[in-house]
Scaffold this motif. Structure first.
Motif, PDB file in Angstrom:
ATOM      1  N   PRO A   2      -1.264 -21.143  -7.015  1.00 22.83           N
ATOM      2  CA  PRO A   2      -0.635 -20.475  -5.876  1.00 22.83           C
ATOM      3  C   PRO A   2      -1.422 -19.231  -5.474  1.00 22.83           C
ATOM      4  O   PRO A   2      -2.073 -18.582  -6.276  1.00 22.83           O
ATOM      5  CB  PRO A   2       0.756 -20.111  -6.406  1.00 22.83           C
ATOM      6  N   ARG A   3      -1.313 -18.913  -4.148  1.00 28.70           N
ATOM      7  CA  ARG A   3      -1.970 -17.720  -3.652  1.00 28.70           C
ATOM      8  C   ARG A   3      -1.295 -16.458  -4.192  1.00 28.70           C
ATOM      9  O   ARG A   3      -0.091 -16.429  -4.402  1.00 28.70           O
ATOM     10  CB  ARG A   3      -1.922 -17.694  -2.124  1.00 28.70           C
ATOM     11  N   VAL A   4      -2.112 -15.424  -4.364  1.00 31.81           N
ATOM     12  CA  VAL A   4      -1.587 -14.108  -4.720  1.00 31.81           C
ATOM     13  C   VAL A   4      -1.273 -13.376  -3.430  1.00 31.81           C
ATOM     14  O   VAL A   4      -2.159 -13.203  -2.587  1.00 31.81           O
ATOM     15  CB  VAL A   4      -2.591 -13.325  -5.573  1.00 31.81           C
ATOM     16  N   PRO A   5      -0.024 -12.949  -3.218  1.00 38.30           N
ATOM     17  CA  PRO A   5       0.315 -12.252  -1.960  1.00 38.30           C
ATOM     18  C   PRO A   5      -0.533 -11.013  -1.752  1.00 38.30           C
ATOM     19  O   PRO A   5      -1.092 -10.423  -2.687  1.00 38.30           O
ATOM     20  CB  PRO A   5       1.801 -11.909  -2.150  1.00 38.30           C
ATOM     21  N   ALA A   6      -0.600 -10.581  -0.484  1.00 41.91           N
ATOM     22  CA  ALA A   6      -1.464  -9.444  -0.127  1.00 41.91           C
ATOM     23  C   ALA A   6      -1.041  -8.175  -0.844  1.00 41.91           C
ATOM     24  O   ALA A   6      -1.889  -7.404  -1.329  1.00 41.91           O
ATOM     25  CB  ALA A   6      -1.455  -9.246   1.393  1.00 41.91           C
ATOM     26  N   HIS A   7       0.280  -7.928  -0.953  1.00 40.92           N
ATOM     27  CA  HIS A   7       0.713  -6.683  -1.592  1.00 40.92           C
ATOM     28  C   HIS A   7       0.388  -6.671  -3.081  1.00 40.92           C
ATOM     29  O   HIS A   7       0.111  -5.619  -3.664  1.00 40.92           O
ATOM     30  CB  HIS A   7       2.213  -6.471  -1.365  1.00 40.92           C
ATOM     31  N   LEU A   8       0.397  -7.869  -3.718  1.00 38.52           N
ATOM     32  CA  LEU A   8       0.026  -7.929  -5.125  1.00 38.52           C
ATOM     33  C   LEU A   8      -1.475  -7.763  -5.315  1.00 38.52           C
ATOM     34  O   LEU A   8      -1.926  -7.212  -6.328  1.00 38.52           O
ATOM     35  CB  LEU A   8       0.503  -9.241  -5.742  1.00 38.52           C
ATOM     36  N   ARG A   9      -2.275  -8.228  -4.347  1.00 36.63           N
ATOM     37  CA  ARG A   9      -3.721  -8.027  -4.443  1.00 36.63           C
ATOM     38  C   ARG A   9      -4.066  -6.544  -4.378  1.00 36.63           C
ATOM     39  O   ARG A   9      -4.921  -6.051  -5.117  1.00 36.63           O
ATOM     40  CB  ARG A   9      -4.438  -8.807  -3.336  1.00 36.63           C
ATOM     41  N   GLU A  10      -3.381  -5.823  -3.469  1.00 33.69           N
ATOM     42  CA  GLU A  10      -3.622  -4.384  -3.382  1.00 33.69           C
ATOM     43  C   GLU A  10      -3.168  -3.672  -4.661  1.00 33.69           C
ATOM     44  O   GLU A  10      -3.826  -2.745  -5.148  1.00 33.69           O
ATOM     45  CB  GLU A  10      -2.877  -3.820  -2.175  1.00 33.69           C
ATOM     46  N   ARG A  11      -2.034  -4.115  -5.189  1.00 30.95           N
ATOM     47  CA  ARG A  11      -1.537  -3.512  -6.418  1.00 30.95           C
ATOM     48  C   ARG A  11      -2.485  -3.771  -7.577  1.00 30.95           C
ATOM     49  O   ARG A  11      -2.768  -2.876  -8.388  1.00 30.95           O
ATOM     50  CB  ARG A  11      -0.158  -4.077  -6.731  1.00 30.95           C
ATOM     51  N   ALA A  12      -2.998  -5.005  -7.660  1.00 26.83           N
ATOM     52  CA  ALA A  12      -3.931  -5.340  -8.737  1.00 26.83           C
ATOM     53  C   ALA A  12      -5.212  -4.522  -8.635  1.00 26.83           C
ATOM     54  O   ALA A  12      -5.753  -4.055  -9.643  1.00 26.83           O
ATOM     55  CB  ALA A  12      -4.247  -6.837  -8.701  1.00 26.83           C
ATOM     56  N   LEU A  13      -5.702  -4.324  -7.402  1.00 26.55           N
ATOM     57  CA  LEU A  13      -6.915  -3.532  -7.229  1.00 26.55           C
ATOM     58  C   LEU A  13      -6.699  -2.092  -7.684  1.00 26.55           C
ATOM     59  O   LEU A  13      -7.563  -1.483  -8.325  1.00 26.55           O
ATOM     60  CB  LEU A  13      -7.353  -3.562  -5.766  1.00 26.55           C
ATOM     61  N   GLY A  14      -5.523  -1.544  -7.373  1.00 25.76           N
ATOM     62  CA  GLY A  14      -5.227  -0.199  -7.823  1.00 25.76           C
ATOM     63  C   GLY A  14      -5.177  -0.088  -9.336  1.00 25.76           C
ATOM     64  O   GLY A  14      -5.631   0.904  -9.924  1.00 25.76           O
ATOM     65  N   MET A  15      -4.607  -1.122  -9.996  1.00 24.86           N
ATOM     66  CA  MET A  15      -4.571  -1.127 -11.456  1.00 24.86           C
ATOM     67  C   MET A  15      -5.973  -1.185 -12.043  1.00 24.86           C
ATOM     68  O   MET A  15      -6.291  -0.492 -13.022  1.00 24.86           O
ATOM     69  CB  MET A  15      -3.746  -2.313 -11.955  1.00 24.86           C
ATOM     70  N   LEU A  16      -6.839  -2.017 -11.438  1.00 25.24           N
ATOM     71  CA  LEU A  16      -8.210  -2.125 -11.936  1.00 25.24           C
ATOM     72  C   LEU A  16      -8.955  -0.811 -11.772  1.00 25.24           C
ATOM     73  O   LEU A  16      -9.703  -0.380 -12.659  1.00 25.24           O
ATOM     74  CB  LEU A  16      -8.943  -3.254 -11.202  1.00 25.24           C
ATOM     75  N   GLN A  17      -8.774  -0.168 -10.623  1.00 24.03           N
ATOM     76  CA  GLN A  17      -9.441   1.111 -10.406  1.00 24.03           C
ATOM     77  C   GLN A  17      -8.874   2.194 -11.309  1.00 24.03           C
ATOM     78  O   GLN A  17      -9.552   3.186 -11.595  1.00 24.03           O
ATOM     79  CB  GLN A  17      -9.289   1.517  -8.939  1.00 24.03           C
ATOM     80  N   GLY A  18      -7.620   2.006 -11.762  1.00 25.30           N
ATOM     81  CA  GLY A  18      -7.020   2.955 -12.687  1.00 25.30           C
ATOM     82  C   GLY A  18      -7.458   2.782 -14.124  1.00 25.30           C
ATOM     83  O   GLY A  18      -7.039   3.551 -14.993  1.00 25.30           O
ATOM     84  N   GLY A  19      -8.247   1.732 -14.388  1.00 20.46           N
ATOM     85  CA  GLY A  19      -8.781   1.541 -15.731  1.00 20.46           C
ATOM     86  C   GLY A  19      -8.065   0.501 -16.568  1.00 20.46           C
ATOM     87  O   GLY A  19      -8.370   0.352 -17.752  1.00 20.46           O
ATOM     88  N   MET A  20      -7.117  -0.262 -15.987  1.00 22.76           N
ATOM     89  CA  MET A  20      -6.406  -1.280 -16.751  1.00 22.76           C
ATOM     90  C   MET A  20      -7.311  -2.476 -17.020  1.00 22.76           C
ATOM     91  O   MET A  20      -8.219  -2.786 -16.240  1.00 22.76           O
ATOM     92  CB  MET A  20      -5.150  -1.743 -16.004  1.00 22.76           C
ATOM     93  N   ARG A  21      -7.055  -3.149 -18.129  1.00 21.12           N
ATOM     94  CA  ARG A  21      -7.801  -4.354 -18.480  1.00 21.12           C
ATOM     95  C   ARG A  21      -7.427  -5.505 -17.554  1.00 21.12           C
ATOM     96  O   ARG A  21      -6.317  -5.562 -17.026  1.00 21.12           O
ATOM     97  CB  ARG A  21      -7.524  -4.748 -19.930  1.00 21.12           C
ATOM     98  N   THR A  22      -8.369  -6.424 -17.376  1.00 24.48           N
ATOM     99  CA  THR A  22      -8.126  -7.558 -16.485  1.00 24.48           C
ATOM    100  C   THR A  22      -6.942  -8.390 -16.951  1.00 24.48           C
ATOM    101  O   THR A  22      -6.104  -8.808 -16.144  1.00 24.48           O
ATOM    102  CB  THR A  22      -9.387  -8.439 -16.409  1.00 24.48           C
TER     103      THR A  22
END
Length: 339
Positions: A2-22
């Protein structure tokens, strides 16, 4: 997938930039870790999180059919995806695919895995477990470090991954609907071992030839290993479960004659014994070896070697979890816990 919704993609990018593990990001937004890696790579290349162009294939199920798929699998956790696919007509085909069913279940947070196996607990067993936990929940770390936790375990050369999967959400793998109870199991090409652990010590790992009975337990384990250990540490108490080889009259008389203190233990309570986690740790260490065991002799040697490689701090952490285990039993009213 299934596709990842747009708001979850933005949230995931913020988590990655915050230093969270993949892996942690994938778990937080309920998607596969490969999707998160593709998202990070796409942002590095294009500077945006917009999803790649798709063919625009129409959805083959209606919202009502999606609700039916999710509800039917929540009511019957052992229902196969292929069974559901056969009874739902598709928009363009006579039926939908099993992968479509899995996709709809993933959208609802339901994933397939092997069910958790637990022993059958009767009302009497639950009462015993609850009373035991009430008695020992106030024990301190100093009290638990005086207990020698012992048990036997059987390790197999091969481990099958068969069985029927059960669909569950991340927060409910140990609920009653997702638990499979069974009494006994059979093994082929296996080794039985015995061991004991405590807060600061451990015994030797003893390889048991064949099955364990009261005579072998007394002559091969208690006499050469347990009694000398307890004589060297006179303030310690022996813990073993209620297996017939442990509760036989000859064994009880043997321990009583040598003034061995034995901790009372509720029936069918392996989840309370920290050594069960040691067996799991030992199994994973043996299977992670570069050269797998080809026969039972090599398996026995690998078990003895890896037993000595387990750090004492890991054993101490497991012993210190006994107070939390007692609390979990009380919270479950004497039922199964996730320990």
């Amino acid at each position: 997938m299934p596709r990842v919704p747009a708001h979850l993609r933005e949230r995931a990018l913020g988590m990655l930039q915050g230093g969270m593990r993949t892996a942690d990001v994938a778990r937080a937004i309920n998607c596969n870790v490969r999707n998160v890696r593709r998202l990070r790579q796409r942002y590095r290349e294009t500077g945006q999180t917009a999803d790649r162009p798709r063919s625009g294939r129409p959805r083959v199920t209606t919202p009502a059919e999606d609700r039916y798929i999710q509800t039917s699998h929540q009511q019957d956790r052992y229902r196969m995806a292929t069974t559901t696919a056969r009874v739902i007509p598709g928009t363009h085909n006579p039926s939908i695919s099993a992968q479509t069913v899995r996709n709809r279940l993933r959208e609802a947070g339901l994933r397939a895995c092997r069910p958790v196996v637990r022993q059958v607990l009767t009302r009497r067993h639950r009462q015993q477990r609850r009373l035991w936990a009430q008695t020992h929940r106030r024990w301190t770390r100093q009290d638990w470090q005086k207990v020698l936790f012992t048990d036997e375990s059987r390790f197999c050369l091969t481990r099958g991954d068969g069985g029927i999967p059960v669909y569950h959400q991340r927060i409910e793998p140990y609920t009653e609907a997702c638990t499979l109870e069974r009494d006994r199991f059979g093994d082929v090409g296996s080794v039985m071992v015995w061991g004991g652990v405590s807060q600061h010590h451990r015994t030797e790992l003893v390889v048991i030839a064949g099955n364990l009975n009261a005579v072998r337990y007394r002559e091969d384990i208690l006499l050469p290993h347990v009694v000398p250990f307890l004589q060297a540490h006179p303030d310690m108490t022996l813990q073993h479960d209620n297996a017939t080889s442990h509760t036989a009259r000859s064994v009880r008389d043997f321990l009583q004659d040598r003034n061995v203190s034995v901790l009372s233990w509720p029936e069918k309570s392996p989840d309370l014994n920290p050594i069960e986690h040691v067996w799991d740790l030992l199994d994973r260490r043996v299977r992670a070896r570069a050269i797998p065991s080809r026969n039972v002799q090599e398996l026995a040697s690998a078990l003895v070697e890896e037993w000595g490689n387990i750090s004492q701090q890991e054993l101490a952490n497991l012993v210190q979890s006994m107070r939390r285990g007692c609390t979990a039993v009380l919270n479950a009213a004497g039922g199964h816990t996730r320990y």
